[in-house]
Design a protein around this motif. Sequence first.
Motif, PDB file in Angstrom:
ATOM      1  N   THR A  71       0.825  -1.209   0.000  1.00  0.00           N
ATOM      2  CA  THR A  71       0.000   0.000   0.000  1.00  0.00           C
ATOM      3  C   THR A  71       0.861   1.262   0.000  1.00  0.00           C
ATOM      4  N   VAL A  72       0.509   2.192  -0.890  1.00  0.00           N
ATOM      5  CA  VAL A  72       1.185   3.490  -0.902  1.00  0.00           C
ATOM      6  C   VAL A  72       0.323   4.477  -0.116  1.00  0.00           C
ATOM      7  N   HIS A  73       0.939   5.078   0.913  1.00  0.00           N
ATOM      8  CA  HIS A  73       0.240   6.119   1.660  1.00  0.00           C
ATOM      9  C   HIS A  73       0.718   7.491   1.232  1.00  0.00           C
ATOM     10  N   VAL A  74      -0.216   8.421   1.234  1.00  0.00           N
ATOM     11  CA  VAL A  74       0.080   9.778   0.783  1.00  0.00           C
ATOM     12  C   VAL A  74      -0.172  10.731   1.926  1.00  0.00           C
ATOM     13  N   GLU A  75       0.746  11.663   2.125  1.00  0.00           N
ATOM     14  CA  GLU A  75       0.498  12.721   3.108  1.00  0.00           C
ATOM     15  C   GLU A  75       0.975  14.055   2.565  1.00  0.00           C
ATOM     16  N   ILE A  76       0.420  15.125   3.118  1.00  0.00           N
ATOM     17  CA  ILE A  76       0.817  16.461   2.704  1.00  0.00           C
ATOM     18  C   ILE A  76       2.231  16.716   3.237  1.00  0.00           C
ATOM     19  N   ALA A  77       3.050  17.436   2.463  1.00  0.00           N
ATOM     20  CA  ALA A  77       4.410  17.775   2.919  1.00  0.00           C
ATOM     21  C   ALA A  77       4.308  19.069   3.720  1.00  0.00           C
ATOM     22  N   ARG A  78       4.526  18.935   5.002  1.00  0.00           N
ATOM     23  CA  ARG A  78       4.330  20.061   5.907  1.00  0.00           C
ATOM     24  C   ARG A  78       5.195  21.266   5.537  1.00  0.00           C
ATOM     25  N   GLY A  79       4.566  22.431   5.487  1.00  0.00           N
ATOM     26  CA  GLY A  79       5.300  23.674   5.227  1.00  0.00           C
ATOM     27  C   GLY A  79       5.638  23.898   3.763  1.00  0.00           C
ATOM     28  N   SER A  80       5.212  22.965   2.897  1.00  0.00           N
ATOM     29  CA  SER A  80       5.614  23.070   1.491  1.00  0.00           C
ATOM     30  C   SER A  80       4.879  24.183   0.745  1.00  0.00           C
ATOM     31  N   LEU A  81       3.820  24.715   1.340  1.00  0.00           N
ATOM     32  CA  LEU A  81       3.110  25.825   0.687  1.00  0.00           C
ATOM     33  C   LEU A  81       3.729  27.177   1.048  1.00  0.00           C
ATOM     34  N   GLN A  82       4.643  27.144   2.029  1.00  0.00           N
ATOM     35  CA  GLN A  82       5.237  28.405   2.516  1.00  0.00           C
ATOM     36  C   GLN A  82       5.948  29.246   1.440  1.00  0.00           C
ATOM     37  N   PRO A  83       6.759  28.648   0.547  1.00  0.00           N
ATOM     38  CA  PRO A  83       7.415  29.491  -0.464  1.00  0.00           C
ATOM     39  C   PRO A  83       6.404  30.272  -1.307  1.00  0.00           C
ATOM     40  N   ALA A  84       5.287  29.609  -1.661  1.00  0.00           N
ATOM     41  CA  ALA A  84       4.251  30.272  -2.455  1.00  0.00           C
ATOM     42  C   ALA A  84       3.600  31.393  -1.646  1.00  0.00           C
ATOM     43  N   VAL A  85       3.282  31.100  -0.376  1.00  0.00           N
ATOM     44  CA  VAL A  85       2.664  32.115   0.493  1.00  0.00           C
ATOM     45  C   VAL A  85       3.601  33.314   0.623  1.00  0.00           C
ATOM     46  N   ARG A  86       4.896  33.016   0.862  1.00  0.00           N
ATOM     47  CA  ARG A  86       5.858  34.112   1.049  1.00  0.00           C
ATOM     48  C   ARG A  86       5.990  34.970  -0.206  1.00  0.00           C
ATOM     49  N   TRP A  87       6.025  34.311  -1.370  1.00  0.00           N
ATOM     50  CA  TRP A  87       6.147  35.077  -2.613  1.00  0.00           C
ATOM     51  C   TRP A  87       4.956  36.025  -2.759  1.00  0.00           C
ATOM     52  N   LEU A  88       3.758  35.491  -2.527  1.00  0.00           N
ATOM     53  CA  LEU A  88       2.541  36.299  -2.685  1.00  0.00           C
ATOM     54  C   LEU A  88       2.521  37.462  -1.694  1.00  0.00           C
ATOM     55  N   GLN A  89       2.887  37.166  -0.440  1.00  0.00           N
ATOM     56  CA  GLN A  89       2.839  38.216   0.585  1.00  0.00           C
ATOM     57  C   GLN A  89       3.861  39.312   0.318  1.00  0.00           C
ATOM     58  N   ARG A  90       5.029  38.911  -0.240  1.00  0.00           N
ATOM     59  CA  ARG A  90       6.057  39.898  -0.551  1.00  0.00           C
ATOM     60  C   ARG A  90       5.521  40.899  -1.575  1.00  0.00           C
ATOM     61  N   GLN A  91       4.792  40.399  -2.597  1.00  0.00           N
ATOM     62  CA  GLN A  91       4.230  41.314  -3.605  1.00  0.00           C
ATOM     63  C   GLN A  91       3.259  42.284  -2.949  1.00  0.00           C
ATOM     64  N   GLU A  92       2.419  41.745  -2.074  1.00  0.00           N
ATOM     65  CA  GLU A  92       1.390  42.594  -1.447  1.00  0.00           C
ATOM     66  C   GLU A  92       2.047  43.647  -0.561  1.00  0.00           C
ATOM     67  N   ARG A  93       3.151  43.240   0.122  1.00  0.00           N
ATOM     68  CA  ARG A  93       3.849  44.179   0.992  1.00  0.00           C
ATOM     69  C   ARG A  93       4.441  45.321   0.161  1.00  0.00           C
ATOM     70  N   PHE A  94       5.105  44.969  -0.941  1.00  0.00           N
ATOM     71  CA  PHE A  94       5.705  45.995  -1.803  1.00  0.00           C
ATOM     72  C   PHE A  94       4.625  46.900  -2.360  1.00  0.00           C
ATOM     73  N   TRP A  95       3.504  46.277  -2.728  1.00  0.00           N
ATOM     74  CA  TRP A  95       2.404  47.027  -3.293  1.00  0.00           C
ATOM     75  C   TRP A  95       1.893  48.052  -2.268  1.00  0.00           C
TER      76      TRP A  95
END
Lengths: 118, 118
Positions: A71-95
């Motif tokens: 059986t192959v089990h799948v789990e979310i990779a913790r913290g892996s969305l952070q680079p995307a969140v940081r990129w988006l927030q950086r744009q909003e901050r500059f804006w």
Amino acid sequence: MVNYSEAHLDRVFAALSDPTRRAVLSRLARTRPLSVSALAEPFDIRLHTVMKHLDVLADAGLIRRAKTGRTVHVEIARGSLQPAVRWLQRQERFWSASLDRLAVYAEAKERKTRERDR
Amino acid sequence: MVNYSEAHLDRVFAALSDPTRRAVLSRLARTRPLSVSALAEPFDIRLHTVMKHLDVLADAGLIRRAKTGRTVHVEIARGSLQPAVRWLQRQERFWSASLDRLAVYAEAKERKTRERDR
């Protein structure tokens, strides 16, 4: 802090651009690791298609797969969305900062006009 | 709060999955509205390609274009990254919550084992 490459962000955002892949991630964020078949169950698509989506998510580093026996089990990779969140927030901050600069400029201009017209 | 559709999120994330489009957004977040040619200047690609990227960004609602005489000015659409940020943060929140639940479960199990073995 890991410095994520542009190519990595390409893969993350591309992985997120599909509603089934987002639904898979949402589901994994809400449960403990699931077998591929349990994960596929609520989706009205072929198991083969689910596997393809899992490949895209794994290539982007958003999920992890582990084999236990057959059986192959799948789990979310913790913290892996952070680079995307940081990129988006950086744009909003500059804006916001550039809006602030515009406001300061507009205010200074208005003050000058008022002083001139006094 | 506007309820963004899945199709809208598809377009936003797909728009963000290209390094040139991300660079265009970054640049627009840091400046006042720019003409298309001024915007294209630092990019080593044809104006036609830049225009195509701007179409994708505009379709995703991330930029706005306005014509003044014969010049098209481009600006970032304020707040347009918010749906993407909210979606990502929601996943991380659920993920943390499910980690908390797992910890509570593991702790309870451990306590039971300790009590039994006493």
